[in-house]
Design an enzyme around this catalytic site. Structure first.
Site, PDB file in Angstrom:
ATOM      1  N   HIS A   1       0.819  -1.227   0.062  1.00 12.86           N
ATOM      2  CA  HIS A   1       0.098   0.060   0.053  1.00 12.86           C
ATOM      3  C   HIS A   1       0.897   1.377  -0.123  1.00 12.86           C
ATOM      4  CE1 HIS A   1      -3.568   2.240   1.148  1.00 12.86           C
ATOM      5  NE2 HIS A   1      -2.589   3.301   1.888  1.00 12.86           N
ATOM      6  N   GLU A   2       1.954   1.166   0.915  1.00 10.87           N
ATOM      7  CA  GLU A   2       2.441   2.701   1.027  1.00 10.87           C
ATOM      8  C   GLU A   2       3.576   2.805  -0.486  1.00 10.87           C
ATOM      9  OE1 GLU A   2       2.380   4.592   3.318  1.00 10.87           O
ATOM     10  OE2 GLU A   2       0.986   3.214   4.478  1.00 10.87           O
TER      11      GLU A   2
ATOM     12  N   HIS B   1       1.935   5.034  -2.833  1.00 13.77           N
ATOM     13  CA  HIS B   1       2.188   6.405  -2.486  1.00 13.77           C
ATOM     14  C   HIS B   1       3.591   6.804  -2.977  1.00 13.77           C
ATOM     15  CE1 HIS B   1      -1.565   6.751  -0.390  1.00 13.77           C
ATOM     16  NE2 HIS B   1      -1.329   5.866   0.640  1.00 13.77           N
TER      17      HIS B   1
END
Ligand SMILES: [Zn+2]
EC number: 3.4.24.-
Length: 308
Positions: free
Chosen positions: A235-236, A239
């Site tokens: 998920h990170e 970003h």
């Protein structure tokens, strides 16, 4: 860029949210980001690179000293296992136009101010001092990854007295790489956050991130399992690759053109949808979400079994 990735980001948000342990900070702070990094002097005058010939992205992970100094041996082992696994996953689903080699990053300036000479320059001129941190000071970058820099020591713009920073020559750079990922382990103060991430430097021709970081929060990792940390890191990394609301205005289409004429409006990239019955742990409720609506997402969505 990224037709398949855009779908995965939606999946990833769902899978992380369902665990209800990790709270993602999500935001990209402006001071973390360096725009317009010129990859080579030749690229200043080169025609826009073809965005239509993407290749699997080549990552270069760089583990900051804090991973060793701030995490215990189990955490360190887990971080060092999870990061290559996540990068391996992403290199199978993300393709980018190959980055001219070697990648050299811009130095940041103390206080954030720098001069932009007419006609541009590959060498940054800081209003005050050159520094080797980036991403708002979270990551210290090896000199070898950085361009030289000129520092103007806060002298008056009318009588600038600038001198070369130290070192006064470019580093060797990072060869055969599209994206440098810095991995750190600084303690976190915000809630039950296990990790946070951001893009740090964007190249000048396609506004594509070429460097970013993931910080794992050693004080919050506790009994986190490897599998869960893998999902969090995945998920990170989205970003770190630029999937943050504040960066969507910079996204390009498949020809390499800006998707939006203004950096304030992104109607053809995201839209808001109001759900009358959004399922939650405490029952259905009304909820408004912001969703991606690029051509690639719509195309993949229409072909998905979920929507048929
Ligand atoms: Zn997030």
């Amino acid at each position: 860029m990224f037709s398949r990735v855009l779908v995965f980001v939606l999946y990833c948000v769902v899978c992380i949210a369902s665990e209800r342990q990790h709270v993602c900070i999500h935001g990209q702070r402006e001071e973390e980001l360096t725009l317009g990094v010129r990859l080579s002097p030749e690229s200043d005058h080169a025609a826009k690179r073809e965005a239509t010939d993407p290749r699997p992205i080549r990552f270069r992970p760089y583990f900051d000293d804090t991973v060793t100094s701030n995490s215990d041996s189990n955490q360190r082992e887990m971080i060092q296992e999870v990061v290559p696994a996540v990068l391996s996953f992403f290199s199978t689903v993300v393709s980018v136009p190959p980055t001219p080699s070697p990648v050299l990053l811009d130095r940041s300036c103390s206080g954030g101010g720098y001069y932009v000479p007419e006609g541009g320059s590959t060498v940054r001129r800081c209003v005050d001092q050159c520094v080797s941190t980036t991403c708002g000071g979270i990551v210290t970058i090896p000199d070898d990854h950085l361009k030289r820099c000129v520092q103007c020591n806060n002298t008056s713009p009318q009588s600038l007295q600038c001198s070369p920073g130290v070192p006064s020559t470019d580093g060797a750079g990072v060869a055969d790489t599209d994206y440098i990922l810095y991995i750190s382990a600084l303690p976190c103060v915000e809630g039950p956050t296990l990790a946070f991430a951001a893009a740090c430097q964007m190249e000048s021709q396609l506004d594509r991130p070429i460097a970013g970081y993931i910080n794992f929060c050693p004080n919050n990792l506790g009994e986190t399992t490897r599998d869960y940390l893998f999902q969090v890191a995945k998920h990170e990394l989205f970003h770190a690759l630029g999937f943050s609301y504040s960066l969507m205005a910079l996204w390009r289409d498949s020809s390499g053109d800006r998707r939006t004429p203004s950096d304030q409006q992104i109607p053809n990239t995201v839209t808001t949808v109001n759900y009358a019955t959004w399922d939650t742990f405490s029952g259905p409720k009304e909820h408004t979400v912001t969703v991606l609506r690029t051509e690639a997402v719509l195309r993949e969505g229409r072909g998905s079994l979920w929507l048929q």
